[in-house]
Write a protein that holds these residues in place. Structure first.
Motif, PDB file in Angstrom:
ATOM      1  N   ILE A  91      -7.433  -2.996   5.223  1.00 28.44           N
ATOM      2  CA  ILE A  91      -7.662  -2.305   3.965  1.00 28.44           C
ATOM      3  C   ILE A  91      -6.837  -2.982   2.875  1.00 28.44           C
ATOM      4  O   ILE A  91      -5.919  -3.743   3.173  1.00 28.44           O
ATOM      5  CB  ILE A  91      -7.332  -0.804   4.056  1.00 28.44           C
ATOM      6  CG1 ILE A  91      -5.886  -0.593   4.544  1.00 28.44           C
ATOM      7  CG2 ILE A  91      -8.306  -0.102   4.987  1.00 28.44           C
ATOM      8  CD1 ILE A  91      -5.472   0.868   4.625  1.00 28.44           C
ATOM      9  N   SER A  92      -7.176  -2.706   1.615  1.00 23.30           N
ATOM     10  CA  SER A  92      -6.518  -3.426   0.527  1.00 23.30           C
ATOM     11  C   SER A  92      -6.203  -2.486  -0.631  1.00 23.30           C
ATOM     12  O   SER A  92      -6.729  -1.373  -0.726  1.00 23.30           O
ATOM     13  CB  SER A  92      -7.419  -4.563   0.029  1.00 23.30           C
ATOM     14  OG  SER A  92      -8.628  -4.039  -0.503  1.00 23.30           O
ATOM     15  N   GLY A  93      -5.332  -2.970  -1.534  1.00 22.98           N
ATOM     16  CA  GLY A  93      -5.038  -2.267  -2.773  1.00 22.98           C
ATOM     17  C   GLY A  93      -4.624  -0.825  -2.557  1.00 22.98           C
ATOM     18  O   GLY A  93      -3.848  -0.506  -1.649  1.00 22.98           O
ATOM     19  N   ASP A  94      -5.163   0.044  -3.396  1.00 24.39           N
ATOM     20  CA  ASP A  94      -4.801   1.457  -3.348  1.00 24.39           C
ATOM     21  C   ASP A  94      -5.329   2.180  -2.112  1.00 24.39           C
ATOM     22  O   ASP A  94      -4.991   3.346  -1.896  1.00 24.39           O
ATOM     23  CB  ASP A  94      -5.320   2.172  -4.606  1.00 24.39           C
ATOM     24  CG  ASP A  94      -4.550   1.750  -5.853  1.00 24.39           C
ATOM     25  OD1 ASP A  94      -3.381   1.346  -5.712  1.00 24.39           O
ATOM     26  OD2 ASP A  94      -5.113   1.821  -6.964  1.00 24.39           O
ATOM     27  N   GLN A  95      -6.149   1.500  -1.311  1.00 19.44           N
ATOM     28  CA  GLN A  95      -6.568   2.096  -0.033  1.00 19.44           C
ATOM     29  C   GLN A  95      -5.380   2.224   0.923  1.00 19.44           C
ATOM     30  O   GLN A  95      -5.402   3.069   1.817  1.00 19.44           O
ATOM     31  CB  GLN A  95      -7.655   1.240   0.621  1.00 19.44           C
ATOM     32  CG  GLN A  95      -8.976   1.202  -0.114  1.00 19.44           C
ATOM     33  CD  GLN A  95      -9.959   0.259   0.573  1.00 19.44           C
ATOM     34  OE1 GLN A  95      -9.639  -0.907   0.857  1.00 19.44           O
ATOM     35  NE2 GLN A  95     -11.146   0.741   0.842  1.00 19.44           N
ATOM     36  N   ILE A  96      -4.397   1.381   0.757  1.00 18.81           N
ATOM     37  CA  ILE A  96      -3.211   1.428   1.618  1.00 18.81           C
ATOM     38  C   ILE A  96      -2.362   2.622   1.210  1.00 18.81           C
ATOM     39  O   ILE A  96      -2.038   2.776   0.030  1.00 18.81           O
ATOM     40  CB  ILE A  96      -2.387   0.137   1.479  1.00 18.81           C
ATOM     41  CG1 ILE A  96      -3.258  -1.092   1.774  1.00 18.81           C
ATOM     42  CG2 ILE A  96      -1.177   0.168   2.412  1.00 18.81           C
ATOM     43  CD1 ILE A  96      -2.586  -2.413   1.415  1.00 18.81           C
ATOM     44  N   PRO A  97      -1.999   3.499   2.133  1.00 18.90           N
ATOM     45  CA  PRO A  97      -1.185   4.669   1.784  1.00 18.90           C
ATOM     46  C   PRO A  97       0.111   4.268   1.091  1.00 18.90           C
ATOM     47  O   PRO A  97       0.711   3.228   1.402  1.00 18.90           O
ATOM     48  CB  PRO A  97      -0.922   5.342   3.136  1.00 18.90           C
ATOM     49  CG  PRO A  97      -2.060   4.899   3.998  1.00 18.90           C
ATOM     50  CD  PRO A  97      -2.363   3.498   3.567  1.00 18.90           C
ATOM     51  N   PHE A  98       0.536   5.113   0.155  1.00 19.51           N
ATOM     52  CA  PHE A  98       1.706   4.806  -0.652  1.00 19.51           C
ATOM     53  C   PHE A  98       2.929   4.504   0.203  1.00 19.51           C
ATOM     54  O   PHE A  98       3.636   3.507  -0.020  1.00 19.51           O
ATOM     55  CB  PHE A  98       1.992   5.980  -1.588  1.00 19.51           C
ATOM     56  CG  PHE A  98       3.341   5.907  -2.251  1.00 19.51           C
ATOM     57  CD1 PHE A  98       3.601   4.973  -3.228  1.00 19.51           C
ATOM     58  CD2 PHE A  98       4.356   6.778  -1.877  1.00 19.51           C
ATOM     59  CE1 PHE A  98       4.849   4.894  -3.831  1.00 19.51           C
ATOM     60  CE2 PHE A  98       5.603   6.716  -2.483  1.00 19.51           C
ATOM     61  CZ  PHE A  98       5.845   5.768  -3.462  1.00 19.51           C
ATOM     62  N   GLY A  99       3.227   5.356   1.183  1.00 17.50           N
ATOM     63  CA  GLY A  99       4.404   5.141   2.014  1.00 17.50           C
ATOM     64  C   GLY A  99       4.380   3.799   2.713  1.00 17.50           C
ATOM     65  O   GLY A  99       5.406   3.123   2.841  1.00 17.50           O
ATOM     66  N   ALA A 100       3.215   3.380   3.166  1.00 21.00           N
ATOM     67  CA  ALA A 100       3.084   2.094   3.847  1.00 21.00           C
ATOM     68  C   ALA A 100       3.318   0.935   2.894  1.00 21.00           C
ATOM     69  O   ALA A 100       3.885  -0.102   3.279  1.00 21.00           O
ATOM     70  CB  ALA A 100       1.698   1.981   4.483  1.00 21.00           C
ATOM     71  N   ARG A 101       2.918   1.088   1.625  1.00 19.78           N
ATOM     72  CA  ARG A 101       3.151   0.038   0.637  1.00 19.78           C
ATOM     73  C   ARG A 101       4.650  -0.118   0.352  1.00 19.78           C
ATOM     74  O   ARG A 101       5.146  -1.231   0.155  1.00 19.78           O
ATOM     75  CB  ARG A 101       2.410   0.351  -0.664  1.00 19.78           C
ATOM     76  CG  ARG A 101       0.911   0.068  -0.584  1.00 19.78           C
ATOM     77  CD  ARG A 101       0.248   0.398  -1.911  1.00 19.78           C
ATOM     78  NE  ARG A 101      -0.288   1.749  -1.924  1.00 19.78           N
ATOM     79  CZ  ARG A 101      -0.493   2.464  -3.024  1.00 19.78           C
ATOM     80  NH1 ARG A 101      -0.164   1.977  -4.205  1.00 19.78           N
ATOM     81  NH2 ARG A 101      -1.004   3.671  -2.944  1.00 19.78           N
ATOM     82  N   ILE A 102       5.349   1.016   0.307  1.00 17.95           N
ATOM     83  CA  ILE A 102       6.797   0.979   0.105  1.00 17.95           C
ATOM     84  C   ILE A 102       7.485   0.292   1.286  1.00 17.95           C
ATOM     85  O   ILE A 102       8.326  -0.601   1.122  1.00 17.95           O
ATOM     86  CB  ILE A 102       7.356   2.408  -0.050  1.00 17.95           C
ATOM     87  CG1 ILE A 102       6.872   3.032  -1.357  1.00 17.95           C
ATOM     88  CG2 ILE A 102       8.880   2.416   0.040  1.00 17.95           C
ATOM     89  CD1 ILE A 102       7.610   2.581  -2.575  1.00 17.95           C
ATOM     90  N   ILE A 103       7.127   0.701   2.489  1.00 18.93           N
ATOM     91  CA  ILE A 103       7.774   0.166   3.687  1.00 18.93           C
ATOM     92  C   ILE A 103       7.464  -1.310   3.878  1.00 18.93           C
ATOM     93  O   ILE A 103       8.293  -2.066   4.396  1.00 18.93           O
ATOM     94  CB  ILE A 103       7.366   0.986   4.929  1.00 18.93           C
ATOM     95  CG1 ILE A 103       7.787   2.446   4.767  1.00 18.93           C
ATOM     96  CG2 ILE A 103       7.965   0.388   6.196  1.00 18.93           C
ATOM     97  CD1 ILE A 103       9.225   2.651   4.350  1.00 18.93           C
ATOM     98  N   ALA A 104       6.285  -1.757   3.454  1.00 21.38           N
ATOM     99  CA  ALA A 104       5.940  -3.173   3.573  1.00 21.38           C
ATOM    100  C   ALA A 104       6.949  -4.036   2.822  1.00 21.38           C
ATOM    101  O   ALA A 104       7.398  -5.077   3.324  1.00 21.38           O
ATOM    102  CB  ALA A 104       4.532  -3.422   3.042  1.00 21.38           C
ATOM    103  N   VAL A 105       7.342  -3.598   1.632  1.00 24.41           N
ATOM    104  CA  VAL A 105       8.328  -4.343   0.849  1.00 24.41           C
ATOM    105  C   VAL A 105       9.716  -4.225   1.481  1.00 24.41           C
ATOM    106  O   VAL A 105      10.426  -5.223   1.659  1.00 24.41           O
ATOM    107  CB  VAL A 105       8.354  -3.852  -0.612  1.00 24.41           C
ATOM    108  CG1 VAL A 105       9.507  -4.480  -1.379  1.00 24.41           C
ATOM    109  CG2 VAL A 105       7.026  -4.162  -1.294  1.00 24.41           C
TER     110      VAL A 105
END
Length: 221
Positions: A91-105
């Motif tokens: 999945i891409s962009g805003d499809q990725i859950p917010f928490g997962a986007r934070i943890i990725a960084v």
């Protein structure tokens, strides 16, 4: 504070912070020979390693606990990429859950600034530059921008006034040889306190017995 920097509700920030410690629980099913291999993984080993996201999400699934529910989502999606090239669901962009986007960084910064069997830890400056270069490719650009601001603010506020500075692609930040209030050997703790402006859970794998007790306790509520 990354989450607050992208203007997310306080409850969502708090939930993501607590659920973050469960992102790699699926690695309990990955052989130590792969986790601690002192060289690059081959394709077969990478296939095994990538199963940790689905295994972890399965472990945390079907719970009434909000923390475990959030952990389930983060465990499943924290290796997705902003451009859709991640795993397991691509999945891409805003499809990725917010928490997962934070943890990725946060996880990427932690991984780069920690010693690994196959390399020494990178400096804060190199790690930050790498994250900034991958904004819009691997990472949510807004999350990277908030991470950059919070790290620069925290480094500057914790560095003695006389400390030297160096210029990097991320801006004017303290030189990497500055000792920062005991944080130099605790990159995950430092990163997560930058994420949410508070103490987090430190570095390292969660002990299996303690983790299972946590799951059982939360499932009982």
């Amino acid at each position: 504070m990354i989450a607050r920097g992208v203007k997310r509700p306080g409850a969502e920030v708090e939930l993501s912070l607590h659920a973050r410690r469960m992102d790699d629980v699926g690695k309990l099913a990955v052989p130590e020979s792969i986790l601690r291999k002192p060289s690059s993984l081959d394709q077969a080993e990478w296939r095994v390693m990538r199963t940790h996201s689905t295994i972890g999400s399965a472990i945390l699934d079907h719970s009434s606990s909000e923390i475990l529910q959030a952990g389930h989502v983060i465990a499943l999606h924290h290796h997705e990429r902003w451009d859709g090239g991640g795993y397991p669901d691509r999945i891409s962009g805003d499809q990725i859950p917010f928490g997962a986007r934070i943890i990725a960084v946060a996880d990427s910064y932690d991984a780069m600034t920690s010693d690994r069997p196959y390399r020494r830890a990178l400096s804060t400056i190199v790690a930050m530059d790498e994250i900034v270069r991958n904004a819009g490719i691997q990472f949510d650009p807004q999350v990277v921008e908030a991470f950059q601001r919070s790290m620069q603010h925290r480094l500057q506020s914790m560095t003695p006034p006389a400390a030297s500075h160096v210029q990097s692609e991320t801006g004017n930040i303290p030189a990497p040889d500055v000792q920062i209030a005991g944080e130099a050997r605790r990159p995950a703790l430092f990163t997560l306190s930058a994420l949410a402006g508070r103490l987090s859970f430190g570095r390292g794998r969660v002990r299996l017995d303690g983790f299972l007790r946590l799951i059982l306790m939360l499932r009982s509520h």
